[in-house]
Structures are given as C-alpha cells and as structure tokens.
Design an enzyme around this catalytic site. Sequence first.
Site, PDB file in Angstrom:
ATOM      1  CG  HIS A  87      -0.428   0.234   2.525  1.00  0.00           C
ATOM      2  ND1 HIS A  87      -0.121  -0.794   3.391  1.00  0.00           N
ATOM      3  CD2 HIS A  87      -0.096   1.369   3.180  1.00  0.00           C
ATOM      4  CE1 HIS A  87       0.352  -0.285   4.521  1.00  0.00           C
ATOM      5  NE2 HIS A  87       0.377   1.031   4.417  1.00  0.00           N
ATOM      6  CG  ASP A  94      -0.080  -4.036   2.615  1.00  0.00           C
ATOM      7  OD1 ASP A  94       0.139  -3.533   1.499  1.00  0.00           O
ATOM      8  OD2 ASP A  94      -0.256  -3.358   3.649  1.00  0.00           O
ATOM      9  CG  ASN A 118       6.555   3.510  12.045  1.00  0.00           C
ATOM     10  OD1 ASN A 118       5.994   4.268  12.832  1.00  0.00           O
ATOM     11  ND2 ASN A 118       7.857   3.278  12.080  1.00  0.00           N
ATOM     12  CB  SER A 119       3.429   1.745   5.750  1.00  0.00           C
ATOM     13  OG  SER A 119       2.121   1.703   6.221  1.00  0.00           O
ATOM     14  CB  ILE A 139      -6.698 -27.766  -2.627  1.00  0.00           C
ATOM     15  CG1 ILE A 139      -7.319 -27.042  -1.430  1.00  0.00           C
ATOM     16  CG2 ILE A 139      -5.203 -28.005  -2.421  1.00  0.00           C
ATOM     17  CD1 ILE A 139      -7.287 -27.864  -0.150  1.00  0.00           C
ATOM     18  N   GLY A 140      -9.009 -25.703  -4.192  1.00  0.00           N
ATOM     19  CA  GLY A 140     -10.418 -25.564  -4.529  1.00  0.00           C
ATOM     20  C   GLY A 140     -11.379 -25.923  -3.424  1.00  0.00           C
ATOM     21  CB  VAL A 141     -11.211 -26.874  -0.083  1.00  0.00           C
ATOM     22  CG1 VAL A 141     -11.807 -26.811   1.316  1.00  0.00           C
ATOM     23  CG2 VAL A 141     -11.353 -28.283  -0.624  1.00  0.00           C
TER      24      VAL A 141
END
Length: 452
Positions: free
Chosen positions: A95, A125, A198-199, A257-259
Amino acid sequence: MRITHLIAGFWIGVIGFGLVATGPIMAPPVANAGSGFSNGFADLSARLQPAVVGIRAKRLIPGAPRDQIHANAAGSSTGSGFVIDPRGVVVTNNHVIEGNDQFEIILVDGTTLAANLVGRDSETDLAVLRVVGTQRLASVAWGNSDTARVGDWAIAIGSPFGLGNSLSVGVISARNRDLQAGRYDDFLQTDAAINRGNSGGPLFNARGEVIGVNTAIVSPGGTQGGSVGVGFAVPSNLARQVVADILANGSVQRGWIGVRARLLSAAEGGNGQNGVVVADVAPNSPAARAGLRLGDRIQSWNGQPVTDPRALARFVAGTKAGTRVRLQGFRGRQAIFANLVVGQPPAEARPPRGVASPTVTALGLVLRAAAPADRSKLPANVRVVISALDPFGPGKDQIRPGDGLIEVQGRAVTSPQDARAALEAAARKRDAVVVRLYRDGQSIYRALRPTR
C-alpha cells in the site's frame, strides 16, 4: 475499532535510514540480549539504522488515477522499507507503492536513489523494490518469526509522520492476530510505538533480526490517528517466502486446492482450534479429484494440525503446485485420508507481454487496467478488465475473465483502484452490488451479493 494502514500523510524534510557501504553490513547478534542492554538500545540502533530506508512513490503518467488517501499535497506517497540484500533489494508494503510508477529510496545521509518495482502482493501487503545502480548498501537479515514469544523484545524503526530515523521499543504483545484484512492474516502484535509512515518498516528482535514488516495499527482516530500501543506486523517467515517468490518470478506462486472451509461448530465438537469442515468444493479442482466432499472434516495437512480455516489457507498457499500432500480427517465417524496434488489457482487472463498492468482485488474480482491489445474486443470507454475471479466469490457463475467493467451502481469506473473503491463502498451499504459489464459486443448487468 479501526485498522489503519501506516502510510504517511505528509512529507517532512528528508526521510531515510540507509547508508551506502562498500560491502554487506549485517546486524550482528547482541551479546546477552536476554539479560538486558548496558547501553540501552543505542548500539543496536547504530547497527540497524543504516539498512532502514525511506520510500517515496509517485505517479508520473499524466491523468492516471491513483488512490488519494495515499498521497500528500505534493502528489507523492511515503513510507518505510529495509534492505535485505546489499545489491539493493528493498522490502516495503504494497500500500506504500500501489498506484505509482516511480520510486525512490532515501538513505540516512539524505542520498536519494532511484528504484524499480520488482513485484508486489496485495494479499499480504508486501512489495519488493530494487535500487538502480551498482552501489552496495547496508542490509539486515531475516529472523525466525516462529520463535518470537509473547513478551520478547520488539524494536520498530521507520519514518512515523515523515520523521526519519525513529526507533521505538516494546514487546511482542500477541501472535496469530486475524484483522480480517486478507486470507492469510497471521500478524504479530506489538506495543512498540508505530504510526502512519512506519508502513513497510522492519520489526526487529533483540538480536537485530527482522521478525516482521510493520503494516497496520489500531487507531481510534481513524486514518489520522496515532499509536495506542496496538500495532501489527507481517511475520518474517511469511514475508521471506513472499519476497523470495517475487524475486524469482515477479509475483507470488501460491498453491490451490479448490476448497472453502469453515470452523467446526460447537455442536460438531469444535473448540476453534481442532479442525475445519469442507463447506464448498470447486468443480474439477484438486480437492474434487481427490474425493473430498461437503461436510468432510480436515484435521491435518501433511501431518501438521489444521486448527482453523486460516491455517488451512496458509498451508495451501505455501505449497508449490504439483506437490502431493496427505490430508487426514473424518467423514461422519469414519476416519478418512486423501492424497491430493496441489494445483495452481484458476488461470488469469493476462495482459500482453511487456505491458505493465498491476492488478487489484475487490469482491473476489481481480481487476486490471485495459491494455491497447484489448481494444480489438473492448470499446474505448471500458478502462477496467476482469482478469480473474475467486471461484467461491460473489462473481461465481456471473462474471467471466475478460469481461470489461464499465459501471458500479451506475457510476463509471476509470481505473482498477477506482473500481475497487466503488465496489467496496457499495458492498458496505447494499446486499447486492449492481455492475455493468461489456461482454461479446454488448453491455450486460449483473448483481453481486457480498459475503457477510
């Protein structure tokens, strides 16, 4: 409670904490760190400060939209970062740099160096920059965030409110915090004072090793508020893996994995830490091919306990596609196991090679700016393209990769960032968000129902 990103809202003087060096400068261990510091933290600060840098990001393309909450009056956004490789590899927050295309780092002596974006990951991020040129910089080493204990020293260095070379000290207050900011939330919490600006800065342990990347704070004052002693950092073990992927591939390579999973309810014997229940299985996904069904309980992943859905998501994301893993659990009262081959997330519709087209995500839609090559299929008023979508998200069965996004709730969108803001704002107020799309030569409308 409001969670606030730490990007600085203004620029004061010169921000920078790095020092050009003739070779790598690593922070050495501090003797007897556990028994106290005879000179406070001054010696440690002197060793670490040269590798912590200020970040300044700008948008150069005339007329290009950008998220104004990240910008100061001069049109630049600022934050912090740190050097992990003396050849100029810098880690910061996504960001801090998102929506910009020119980047500079500022060293402790005020020297400003140009940098290029290597890659970024909105899910965690994190972003990686590389300094232009051949100079060697002071650098710091990753630590093992898994060994950080509640009560251990925590040292934050960065540029709060644009005030460079700022160090604050506290302890690790908690681990495994979920801020509902993303699928892989697993933040370290600290009471070391960190604020806007501080990011992207480092959180060190008492040995001078990076154990986290400072990312967010709880602030009663909202985006203008300051530290109240509750700050959050991405753990170094997660950050190190993401950064390594970005350096190797330009992006993060996650498993899939599609769950979709949920916690066990109390009626199912759940205590919040003893497994998950399969709530949905994507058709033709690795999970479907392995025979997993709705209602199955998953309790371990390759022998490691699956405590909750976030733990499962982190295991999956951290496993390379093609890897065979063993899942164990229960179907009713019967113990089951599945040998599952981890796959890749559903393919994205990628922009042409050589076209810089960063993506943003909202309501499960991956959005990118329309590229010149899209004009054979999309008219000029379509500026945002759906490049991929969450197979379990609100766009499931309604939106396709390659669709153009024209409007959100009747308002035209001009960029991926603009579209994300419109989608998220509408989702906060409405049970269904109406979008206007362009597909196969015509405009169509679809209603997205956000998951609450």
